[in-house]
Design a protein around this motif. Structure first.
Motif, PDB file in Angstrom:
ATOM      1  N   GLY A   1      34.830  43.237   2.082  1.00 47.67           N
ATOM      2  CA  GLY A   1      35.583  43.240   2.841  1.00 47.67           C
ATOM      3  C   GLY A   1      36.385  42.153   2.258  1.00 47.67           C
ATOM      4  O   GLY A   1      36.224  40.932   1.778  1.00 47.67           O
ATOM      5  N   ALA A   2      37.561  42.007   3.454  1.00 46.62           N
ATOM      6  CA  ALA A   2      38.666  40.836   3.037  1.00 46.62           C
ATOM      7  C   ALA A   2      38.438  39.839   4.431  1.00 46.62           C
ATOM      8  O   ALA A   2      39.310  40.218   5.208  1.00 46.62           O
ATOM      9  CB  ALA A   2      39.653  41.139   2.769  1.00 46.62           C
ATOM     10  N   CYS A   3      36.810  39.122   4.668  1.00 43.45           N
ATOM     11  CA  CYS A   3      36.630  38.596   6.188  1.00 43.45           C
ATOM     12  C   CYS A   3      37.793  37.612   6.010  1.00 43.45           C
ATOM     13  O   CYS A   3      38.199  36.963   5.628  1.00 43.45           O
ATOM     14  CB  CYS A   3      35.673  38.143   6.272  1.00 43.45           C
ATOM     15  N   ARG A   4      38.403  37.100   7.767  1.00 45.48           N
ATOM     16  CA  ARG A   4      39.631  36.298   8.142  1.00 45.48           C
ATOM     17  C   ARG A   4      38.376  35.586   7.612  1.00 45.48           C
ATOM     18  O   ARG A   4      37.350  35.312   8.346  1.00 45.48           O
ATOM     19  CB  ARG A   4      39.853  35.788   9.233  1.00 45.48           C
ATOM     20  N   LYS A   5      39.263  33.716   7.337  1.00 41.12           N
ATOM     21  CA  LYS A   5      39.067  32.622   6.931  1.00 41.12           C
ATOM     22  C   LYS A   5      39.146  31.680   7.620  1.00 41.12           C
ATOM     23  O   LYS A   5      40.678  31.287   6.899  1.00 41.12           O
ATOM     24  CB  LYS A   5      37.424  32.133   5.939  1.00 41.12           C
ATOM     25  N   GLY A   6      38.908  30.686   8.471  1.00 42.36           N
ATOM     26  CA  GLY A   6      39.943  28.909   8.967  1.00 42.36           C
ATOM     27  C   GLY A   6      40.123  30.164   9.830  1.00 42.36           C
ATOM     28  O   GLY A   6      41.518  29.198   9.218  1.00 42.36           O
ATOM     29  N   TRP A   7      39.993  30.873  10.985  1.00 42.66           N
ATOM     30  CA  TRP A   7      40.978  31.546  12.530  1.00 42.66           C
ATOM     31  C   TRP A   7      41.895  30.698  12.535  1.00 42.66           C
ATOM     32  O   TRP A   7      42.557  30.867  12.889  1.00 42.66           O
ATOM     33  CB  TRP A   7      40.458  32.390  12.263  1.00 42.66           C
ATOM     34  N   LYS A   8      41.516  28.557  12.844  1.00 43.28           N
ATOM     35  CA  LYS A   8      42.088  28.157  13.673  1.00 43.28           C
ATOM     36  C   LYS A   8      43.321  28.345  13.140  1.00 43.28           C
ATOM     37  O   LYS A   8      44.214  27.050  13.754  1.00 43.28           O
ATOM     38  CB  LYS A   8      41.026  27.109  14.734  1.00 43.28           C
ATOM     39  N   GLU A   9      42.831  27.922  11.538  1.00 44.65           N
ATOM     40  CA  GLU A   9      44.422  26.724  10.385  1.00 44.65           C
ATOM     41  C   GLU A   9      45.666  28.261  10.659  1.00 44.65           C
ATOM     42  O   GLU A   9      44.870  29.545  10.963  1.00 44.65           O
ATOM     43  CB  GLU A   9      43.489  27.073   9.403  1.00 44.65           C
ATOM     44  N   ALA A  10      46.542  27.524  10.779  1.00 46.19           N
ATOM     45  CA  ALA A  10      47.798  28.468  11.113  1.00 46.19           C
ATOM     46  C   ALA A  10      48.119  29.268   9.365  1.00 46.19           C
ATOM     47  O   ALA A  10      47.407  29.105   8.140  1.00 46.19           O
ATOM     48  CB  ALA A  10      49.514  27.602  10.523  1.00 46.19           C
ATOM     49  N   PRO A  11      48.390  30.319   9.267  1.00 47.68           N
ATOM     50  CA  PRO A  11      48.842  31.485   8.340  1.00 47.68           C
ATOM     51  C   PRO A  11      49.025  30.658   7.476  1.00 47.68           C
ATOM     52  O   PRO A  11      50.333  30.150   7.810  1.00 47.68           O
ATOM     53  CB  PRO A  11      50.087  32.295   8.816  1.00 47.68           C
ATOM     54  N   VAL A  12      49.443  31.425   6.006  1.00 45.99           N
ATOM     55  CA  VAL A  12      49.602  30.807   4.739  1.00 45.99           C
ATOM     56  C   VAL A  12      50.925  31.306   3.525  1.00 45.99           C
ATOM     57  O   VAL A  12      50.776  33.069   4.364  1.00 45.99           O
ATOM     58  CB  VAL A  12      48.759  30.076   3.611  1.00 45.99           C
ATOM     59  N   LYS A  13      52.176  31.033   3.721  1.00 45.49           N
ATOM     60  CA  LYS A  13      52.874  31.645   2.954  1.00 45.49           C
ATOM     61  C   LYS A  13      52.248  32.586   1.385  1.00 45.49           C
ATOM     62  O   LYS A  13      51.974  31.424   0.892  1.00 45.49           O
ATOM     63  CB  LYS A  13      54.135  31.228   2.671  1.00 45.49           C
ATOM     64  N   TYR A  14      52.929  33.439   0.798  1.00 44.32           N
ATOM     65  CA  TYR A  14      52.532  33.147  -0.697  1.00 44.32           C
ATOM     66  C   TYR A  14      53.384  34.378  -1.258  1.00 44.32           C
ATOM     67  O   TYR A  14      54.452  34.978  -1.283  1.00 44.32           O
ATOM     68  CB  TYR A  14      50.665  34.408  -0.485  1.00 44.32           C
ATOM     69  N   THR A  15      53.230  34.359  -2.234  1.00 46.16           N
ATOM     70  CA  THR A  15      54.405  35.025  -3.107  1.00 46.16           C
ATOM     71  C   THR A  15      55.421  36.054  -3.597  1.00 46.16           C
ATOM     72  O   THR A  15      56.434  36.303  -3.094  1.00 46.16           O
ATOM     73  CB  THR A  15      54.419  35.050  -5.300  1.00 46.16           C
ATOM     74  N   HIS A  16      53.958  37.301  -3.103  1.00 47.49           N
ATOM     75  CA  HIS A  16      54.962  38.201  -2.996  1.00 47.49           C
ATOM     76  C   HIS A  16      54.683  39.288  -1.474  1.00 47.49           C
ATOM     77  O   HIS A  16      55.102  39.817  -0.724  1.00 47.49           O
ATOM     78  CB  HIS A  16      53.330  39.225  -3.046  1.00 47.49           C
ATOM     79  N   GLY A  17      54.875  37.999  -0.772  1.00 45.34           N
ATOM     80  CA  GLY A  17      54.795  37.995   0.610  1.00 45.34           C
ATOM     81  C   GLY A  17      55.822  37.496   1.818  1.00 45.34           C
ATOM     82  O   GLY A  17      56.624  38.019   2.714  1.00 45.34           O
ATOM     83  N   GLY A  18      56.756  37.327   0.559  1.00 45.80           N
ATOM     84  CA  GLY A  18      58.171  37.136   1.269  1.00 45.80           C
ATOM     85  C   GLY A  18      58.172  35.813   2.291  1.00 45.80           C
ATOM     86  O   GLY A  18      57.488  34.592   2.308  1.00 45.80           O
ATOM     87  N   ASP A  19      58.912  36.392   3.541  1.00 39.59           N
ATOM     88  CA  ASP A  19      58.665  35.110   4.849  1.00 39.59           C
ATOM     89  C   ASP A  19      57.830  35.714   5.845  1.00 39.59           C
ATOM     90  O   ASP A  19      57.305  34.492   6.591  1.00 39.59           O
ATOM     91  CB  ASP A  19      59.939  35.193   6.133  1.00 39.59           C
ATOM     92  N   ILE A  20      56.476  36.345   5.607  1.00 39.96           N
ATOM     93  CA  ILE A  20      56.175  37.108   6.041  1.00 39.96           C
ATOM     94  C   ILE A  20      53.902  36.478   6.104  1.00 39.96           C
ATOM     95  O   ILE A  20      53.792  36.800   5.087  1.00 39.96           O
ATOM     96  CB  ILE A  20      55.792  37.961   6.201  1.00 39.96           C
ATOM     97  N   PRO A  21      53.631  35.075   6.095  1.00 40.89           N
ATOM     98  CA  PRO A  21      52.670  34.548   6.341  1.00 40.89           C
ATOM     99  C   PRO A  21      50.924  35.075   6.561  1.00 40.89           C
ATOM    100  O   PRO A  21      51.618  36.396   7.309  1.00 40.89           O
ATOM    101  CB  PRO A  21      53.009  32.827   7.024  1.00 40.89           C
ATOM    102  N   ALA A  22      50.037  35.228   5.664  1.00 45.36           N
ATOM    103  CA  ALA A  22      48.700  35.510   6.263  1.00 45.36           C
ATOM    104  C   ALA A  22      47.670  34.074   6.375  1.00 45.36           C
ATOM    105  O   ALA A  22      47.876  33.555   6.019  1.00 45.36           O
ATOM    106  CB  ALA A  22      48.868  36.434   5.241  1.00 45.36           C
ATOM    107  N   LYS A  23      47.385  34.955   7.499  1.00 40.53           N
ATOM    108  CA  LYS A  23      45.533  34.193   7.591  1.00 40.53           C
ATOM    109  C   LYS A  23      44.957  33.896   6.396  1.00 40.53           C
ATOM    110  O   LYS A  23      44.719  35.416   5.570  1.00 40.53           O
ATOM    111  CB  LYS A  23      44.668  34.849   8.701  1.00 40.53           C
ATOM    112  N   LYS A  24      44.067  32.952   6.387  1.00 43.70           N
ATOM    113  CA  LYS A  24      43.605  32.825   5.405  1.00 43.70           C
ATOM    114  C   LYS A  24      42.013  33.981   4.837  1.00 43.70           C
ATOM    115  O   LYS A  24      41.669  34.585   5.377  1.00 43.70           O
ATOM    116  CB  LYS A  24      43.096  31.426   5.188  1.00 43.70           C
ATOM    117  N   ARG A  25      42.045  34.704   4.060  1.00 44.39           N
ATOM    118  CA  ARG A  25      40.684  35.216   3.688  1.00 44.39           C
ATOM    119  C   ARG A  25      39.799  34.798   3.321  1.00 44.39           C
ATOM    120  O   ARG A  25      40.131  34.876   1.697  1.00 44.39           O
ATOM    121  CB  ARG A  25      41.485  36.616   4.018  1.00 44.39           C
TER     122      ARG A  25
END
Length: 455
Positions: free
Chosen positions: A184-208
């Motif tokens: 699985g790809a479980c959520r990690k550091g759920w209290k932390e703000a989502p992060v932006k990544y190269t392929h995600g454009g302007d939509i950030p994602a929770k750390k996993r």
């Protein structure tokens, strides 16, 4: 005792595992000089694993990308199990592995992935979580070398690809553990703000992080529970060997009817079950699980022999059904039957009395003599020849007959069906289907082996 640094060879997996197994049925408090800074009521998540690394294995806590035992590519992980209200145990949570780097993982392939390089081989320590105890007093129940292999490896590879493909598509924010099966790809550091990544454009994602799902870990726990050690105290082995220990365990039951054996053991087994005598034999040896650790590790095959009043076994002794194509293509030395008969056997003998009651007669370890293995080889090679040339199948009186070696063609072994019924079939090399077959030791041969063994 302090931090351990010289108790194992960090360039030898076997040495590391053997050292780890000294923890079984013990605690970190007993095995180290570590002192907890937390009270009995306060728990810091991950503390058990940190103390295990530092105080038992002498590994400084870190988050490095390489496995903990870098010389042998072995990762150290610990996970809790819990006691269920209705009895039994289950794994308390998923096993978290390494963090997912959304930016770099899109350029990886499965074969050269960071995940595989770090987690292909895991030394897993499973401990019993008990709310009222300090983590240093948690009882360590199992130590297991977990390798990603076989069918699990293929499913995990598919899971990894499913996760990575979603990240490549710019959908890391949509990742869900429902996307995959084992990994699985479980959520990690759920209290932390989502992060932006190269392929995600302007939509950030929770750390996993990658993780083995809780149900996957529970299936592993079930496999471990199916096996139990014959020797509960290692000091027993300093006084006598496994064979002597087994003899001592079974000696009190010699000459007893099986009902009396159950009574003495204070158990009630299903005497209609197909594996009743196997279960009873294990219980007499003090093992309630389906497998005996020492037998498994030593490739010892336990076989039940029931003798009629004439001394003839009630049935021949079967081995696993073989694959026709494999037999046709293998050499004798590569064959499964060759491996099976070269290993040690443990025979547990029961006597069927005239009144149909059954008595425990004796037990003994046995290795097949070379001359008899040579005879079995002849049977195997004849079987191979017939399969290669094409098995002749004839039908008479509603039944199928074949020309594979029968019990009258050798004093040692023969071939006959092993399928549940006529529908339990495998393909022959020529494409025809035939009822599953296996090698058997002849009844007469087993009678001779038992008769020749003297206590």
């Amino acid at each position: 005792m302090g931090v351990q640094t010289t108790r194992y060879d960090d360039s030898d997996v076997k040495s590391i595992v053997e050292y780890a197994k000294k923890l079984v049925n013990s605690t970190l408090r007993k095995e180290t000089d570590a002192k907890s800074s937390e009270s009995n009521k306060v728990r810091v998540k991950g503390k058990f694993g940190q103390y295990l690394e530092k105080y038992y294995f002498g590994i400084n806590n870190n988050s490095k990308s390489r496995p903990d035992f870098e010389k042998v590519n072995l990762e150290l992980k610990s996970t809790p199990m819990k006691r269920l209200k209705h009895g039994g145990y289950s794994i308390k949570e998923r096993l978290v592995l390494n963090m997912i780097d959304y930016n770099s993982i899109v350029d990886e392939t499965w074969e050269h992935s960071h995940f595989l390089s770090k987690n292909e081989l895991i030394l897993l320590v499973i401990y019993l979580f008990e709310q009222e105890k300090d983590f240093l007093d948690f009882l360590i129940k199992y130590v297991h070398l977990l390798k990603i292999e076989g069918t699990d490896r293929e499913i995990i590879r598919q899971d990894w690809n499913a996760i990575v493909n979603k990240i490549r598509e710019g959908k890391a924010h949509e990742l869900s553990e429902g996307d995959t099966f084992y990994l699985g790809a479980c959520r990690k550091g759920w209290k932390e703000a989502p992060v932006k990544y190269t392929h995600g454009g302007d939509i950030p994602a929770k750390k996993r992080a990658f993780s083995f799902k809780q149900n996957y870990m529970n299936s592993l726990l079930k496999q471990l529970k199916d096996s139990e050690s014959l020797v509960k105290d290692v000091s027993e082995l300093k006084k006598k060997g496994i064979q002597d220990i087994v003899d001592d365990r079974l000696a009190p039951f010699k000459g007893l009817e099986v009902s009396a054996v159950e009574k003495r053991l204070e158990i009630r087994l299903n005497n209609k079950a197909k594996n009743y005598y196997e279960m009873l034999a294990r219980r007499m040896m003090g093992v309630s699980a389906k497998k005996i650790d020492e037998f498994e590790k030593a490739d010892i095959t336990m076989k039940i022999i029931r003798l009629k009043s004439s001394g003839m076994p009630k049935e021949s002794m079967s081995f696993k059904a073989f694959d026709f194509k494999e037999v046709a293509e293998q050499s004798w030395d590569e064959s499964e039957f060759s491996d099976q008969i070269e290993n040690k056997f443990f025979f547990v003998v029961f006597q069927i009395n005239k009144d149909e009651s059954v008595t425990f007669e004796k037990s003994f370890f046995w290795t097949m003599p070379l001359s008899d293995r040579k005879e079995a080889e002849k049977v195997w090679k004849k079987t191979q020849k017939i399969i290669r040339e094409g098995v002749k199948i004839t039908r008479k009186d509603g039944k199928n007959f074949n020309n594979l070696p029968g019990s009258k063609e050798s004093p040692v072994a023969h071939v006959r069906p092993h399928g549940q019924d006529s529908r339990d079939v495998l393909k022959l090399p020529d494409g025809r289907k035939m009822t599953k077959q296996c090698f058997w030791f002849n009844q007469g041969y087993i009678k001779e082996v038992v008769a020749n063994h003297k206590d």
